[in-house]
Write an enzyme that holds these catalytic residues in place. Structure first.
Site, PDB file in Angstrom:
ATOM      1  NE  ARG A  85      -4.224  -1.782   1.948  1.00 58.43           N
ATOM      2  CZ  ARG A  85      -4.322  -3.066   2.269  1.00 58.43           C
ATOM      3  NH1 ARG A  85      -3.310  -3.652   2.897  1.00 58.43           N
ATOM      4  NH2 ARG A  85      -5.397  -3.763   1.986  1.00 58.43           N
TER       5      ARG A  85
ATOM      6  CE  LYS B 110      15.710   5.360  -4.899  1.00 61.53           C
ATOM      7  NZ  LYS B 110      14.511   5.411  -4.044  1.00 61.53           N
TER       8      LYS B 110
ATOM      9  CG  ASP C 216      11.554  -7.518   2.692  1.00 61.60           C
ATOM     10  OD1 ASP C 216      11.000  -6.476   3.084  1.00 61.60           O
ATOM     11  OD2 ASP C 216      12.251  -8.221   3.435  1.00 61.60           O
TER      12      ASP C 216
ATOM     13  CG  HIS D  21      18.053  -1.451  -3.968  1.00 57.40           C
ATOM     14  ND1 HIS D  21      18.008  -0.076  -4.067  1.00 57.40           N
ATOM     15  CD2 HIS D  21      17.139  -1.768  -3.001  1.00 57.40           C
ATOM     16  CE1 HIS D  21      17.132   0.413  -3.214  1.00 57.40           C
ATOM     17  NE2 HIS D  21      16.584  -0.589  -2.572  1.00 57.40           N
TER      18      HIS D  21
END
Length: 203
Positions: free
Chosen positions: A9, A176, A70, A181
């Site tokens: 969210r 960026k 994650d 990553h």
């Protein structure tokens, strides 16, 4: 068009993922579109474990392909902390500013040459039939001594990627994105989706 549910969210994270994927043949939905789906507790001890848990749970809830991320910060001198608890480093309800404040406090005696760190991202994709796969991305850099910049989120204001004297939070989003990553992990995801969905433009 292929619809994929992003198991978050966090609208800033969703915007970044949409921006990096940049594919008209994939529609990214979020948990804002599925109020019935639960908040998934990130209680695993690895990025991969948490990403898989979120993706599988949301795929089962929606009966759709689900994507979960994650990610976090690993600081060498802190033994890899904050790691999987990056979003909760200063407590379960901590915000970005509070997490940064704790990080800088932990590093207050650490000289520049020992403030090395990396961002880690694990992207997990899960299907209603039970299949799943993960992809990793990394970016290396160092932690500054004061927050700088208003862009981005998380630890971006104190993270200087290798070779740059600006934090992620000082960089335009496209700059960026080119270093991040999440970009690396999503690029690997894109290549995988080319062969499985046949719908992703080669980047």
């Amino acid at each position: 068009m292929t619809e994929i549910v992003l198991a978050t969210r966090n609208q800033k994270k969703a915007e970044e993922i949409r921006r990096i994927l940049d594919n008209p043949d994939i529609k990214i939905l979020t948990l804002e579109d599925f109020a019935e789906c639960p908040e998934v507790i990130e209680d695993k001890d690895t990025f991969e474990g948490n990403a898989l848990k979120k993706a599988i749970t949301i795929s089962q809830c929606t009966n759709m392909i689900a994507l979960a991320d994650d990610s976090g910060l690993e600081v060498d001198t802190l033994g890899g902390a904050p790691g999987v608890i990056s979003a909760r480093f200063a407590g379960p309800d901590a915000n970005d500013s509070e997490n940064i404040e704790r990080l800088l406090m932990e590093l207050r005696q650490v000289p520049d040459e020992h403030r090395t760190a990396r961002f880690v991202c694990c992207i997990a994709i899960a299907y209603p039939d039970g299949r799943s796969k993960t992809f990793f991305g990394y970016v290396y850099g160092r932690i500054g001594k004061t927050p700088k910049g208003e862009r981005g989120f998380g630890y971006d204001p104190v993270f200087y990627p290798e070779g740059f004297d600006h934090t992620f939070a000082q960089m335009p989003p496209e700059k960026k994105d080119s270093l991040s990553h999440r970009r690396e992990a999503l690029s690997k995801l894109n290549k995988y989706l080319q062969t499985t969905l046949g719908a992703v433009r080669h980047k």
